[in-house]
Design an enzyme around this catalytic site. Structure first.
Site, PDB file in Angstrom:
ATOM      1  CB  SER A 156       4.862  -0.506   7.715  1.00 18.40           C
ATOM      2  OG  SER A 156       5.964  -0.195   6.892  1.00 18.40           O
ATOM      3  CG  ASP A 202       4.822  -1.349  -1.095  1.00 18.82           C
ATOM      4  OD1 ASP A 202       6.059  -1.465  -0.895  1.00 18.82           O
ATOM      5  OD2 ASP A 202       3.968  -1.539  -0.199  1.00 18.82           O
ATOM      6  CG  HIS A 230       5.193  -2.646   2.850  1.00 18.45           C
ATOM      7  ND1 HIS A 230       5.185  -1.383   2.307  1.00 18.45           N
ATOM      8  CD2 HIS A 230       5.411  -2.500   4.174  1.00 18.45           C
ATOM      9  CE1 HIS A 230       5.398  -0.491   3.269  1.00 18.45           C
ATOM     10  NE2 HIS A 230       5.532  -1.139   4.412  1.00 18.45           N
TER      11      HIS A 230
END
Ligand SMILES: *[C@@H]1O[C@H](CO)[C@@H](O)[C@H](O)[C@H]1NC(C)=O
Ligand SMILES: *[C@@H]1O[C@H](CO)[C@@H](O)[C@H](O)[C@H]1NC(C)=O
Ligand SMILES: *[C@@H]1O[C@H](CO)[C@@H](O)[C@H](O)[C@H]1NC(C)=O
Ligand SMILES: *[C@@H]1O[C@H](CO)[C@@H](O)[C@H](O)[C@H]1NC(C)=O
Ligand SMILES: *[C@@H]1O[C@H](CO)[C@@H](O)[C@H](O)[C@H]1NC(C)=O
Ligand SMILES: *[C@@H]1O[C@H](CO)[C@@H](O)[C@H](O)[C@H]1NC(C)=O
Length: 430
Positions: free
Chosen positions: A155, A399, A402
């Site tokens: 990702s 998160d 990312h």
């Protein structure tokens, strides 16, 4: 060779699956769950605090530049190392916004999810020996016209592509022309005016991997085969002119590693009967095989392969599932980085494998280079979504893996453009 269940049982005896790996699981058919599952992989990393716990705002030299200086920066030194430098103040706004970029994904749209501070957008990467030019979508599209570029990885490879699509959309709107049926893991975009194609090819380990199933339930632990490439991306190689390849975060969990039918050991297992492996051992084997597969590809063109080095995470004050956050609002200075962390082990083995592959590839017209972002991104604990990603999936979880769009991850594409430019001018000379 697919592992027989007997083999699986056997290695399972030797590295017991940790129970906590089963604690959280999202449905596997949705993209947000991929990123949520990815958070799982940081259980271990988070234990080792990669940042100094006491943080003082860097008193490093802060430079301000006027807008007219920013226009046509060209690196004064073609050989300058883009990986060593620092973040300096920048007045200009990002090239795109969450309004102008139609492909900006929901969960990287930090401002939509309530991020209020904007200061983190006003820094640019300054290599020590030269200037890194501002991203110019027209220059990029001119270099890659008629070509196909594949981003292979997890990702974070997707995060890289999402940034590139937003940057290029200022010049031409990409059209999605293909979406695989595995929940958007394989997607192709086309820029018709430049006949440029971008593919994202999902492969979280690059090699063949099977999830361990114990008593009928998935464990979030994988059995990796260092001698068997993941054909889902490798079979697409003949279509590519550029391969941007990365991997890393999925190795931070209890994974079983074997090669040629021989069981090598387990990552992060304290079972005294199994060889204890650190993630960089597996990452090295995986990159060796991936780059060898590119070198050995008979149907491939004169490809340029770029390894994007490990992208660090920044959980502080706890693991991802223990209230860890990343709510800083400005970058760190190079002096504040811990260069002994696991991210450096990963990056160092990646560099070594690229160097070896490059030597082997010269005779075959294959070129290998790096997008060495580990240092620059280590200094950007302020660039992650933190709690500003997706209220449904986040549920209070940060998160810190990312990167927000727009944000410091856009620099990966400035480094990519400069790297493509250097290789293009070498081709002209030869
Ligand atoms: C863009 O971000 C702003 C906050 O800066 C937010 O109010 C708005 O809803 C976002 N728009 C889109 C289309 O995401
Ligand atoms: C577009 O590029 C592909 C290769 O990526 C090539 O096969 C095709 O002929 C090109 N089409 C045009 C119209 O130039
Ligand atoms: C699998 O299930 C059996 C029967 O329920 C149980 O005895 C065994 O301990 C389980 N094995 C593992 C590894 O959980
Ligand atoms: C290690 O192997 C020995 C001998 O096979 C066995 O008796 C012991 O239970 C094993 N230990 C673990 C933790 O699996
Ligand atoms: C490679 O080329 C050969 C002969 O041109 C062809 O038969 C084969 O299908 C190609 N393989 C791939 C993976 O494209
Ligand atoms: C950042 O997170 C920590 C917890 O990790 C919290 O104590 C602190 O108040 C937060 N700071 C801001 C500005 O939200």
């Amino acid at each position: 060779m697919k592992p027989t269940s007997k083999f699986s049982e056997h290695i399972h005896e030797h590295c017991r699956v940790k129970e906590y790996l089963n604690l959280v699981k999202g449905p596997s058919f949705l993209i947000p769950s991929l990123c949520f599952t990815l958070l799982l992989s940081f259980y271990f990393l988070c234990g080792s605090n990669t940042l100094k716990s006491t943080f003082e705002r860097g008193d490093y030299h802060v430079q301000r530049e006027s807008l007219d200086q920013l226009g046509n920066r060209r690196p004064d030194n073609e050989k300058c190392d883009l990986s060593k430098g620092r973040w300096i103040r920048d007045v200009k706004e990002p090239l795109y916004t969450n309004f102008s970029c139609k492909t900006l994904p929901h969960h990287k749209n930090c401002f939509l999810h309530g991020r209020m501070d904007r200061d983190f957008l006003h820094w640019r990467w300054k290599p020590d020996q030269c200037e890194l030019p501002v991203f110019n979508p027209r220059s990029f599209l001119n270099i890659v016209k008629g070509k196909t570029m594949g981003f292979i990885g997890d990702s974070l490879a997707r995060n890289h592509v999402d940034s590139l699509l937003c940057l290029l959309s200022e010049e031409e709107t990409p059209q999605e022309v293909y979406r695989g049926d595995e929940g958007g893991k394989t997607i192709t975009w086309h820029f018709p005016h430049h006949n440029f194609t971008i593919m994202v090819l999902w492969s979280q380990f690059l090699v063949s991997a099977s999830e361990m199933v114990v008593n009928g339930s998935a464990t979030d632990s994988f059995h990796l085969h260092l001698d068997k490439i993941d054909e889902s991306w490798a079979q697409k190689l003949p279509a590519l002119d550029y391969a941007i390849i990365s991997a890393g975060h999925w190795f931070f969990r209890t994974n079983y590693v074997s090669e040629g039918g021989r069981f090598l050991g387990c990552i992060y297992s304290h079972d005294p009967n199994a060889t204890y492996l650190t993630p960089d051992i597996a990452i090295q084997g995986v990159f060796r095989l991936a780059l060898k597969s590119i070198n050995d590809c008979n149907n491939c063109s004169r490809m340029l392969t770029l390894v994007r080095t490990f992208s660090p995470a920044h959980f502080e004050n706890g693991a991802w599932n223990m209230g860890g956050t990343c709510n800083r609002t400005s970058p760190l200075a190079p002096e504040e980085i811990n260069y002994n962390g696991v991210e450096w082990d990963n990056r160092n083995v990646q560099l070594a494998e690229v160097e070896n592959a490059h030597k082997l590839g010269e005779k075959r017209g294959r070129t290998f280079d790096v997008l060495d972002v580990t240092g620059a991104m280590s200094m950007r604990p302020d660039g992650h979504p933190d709690v500003h990603w997706d209220p449904f999936w986040a549920k209070g979880t940060s998160d810190c893996i990312h990167w927000c769009l727009p944000g410091p991850v856009d620099t990966w594409n400035e480094i990519l453009l400069e790297t493509l430019r250097r290789h293009a001018s070498e081709d002209v000379k030869n």
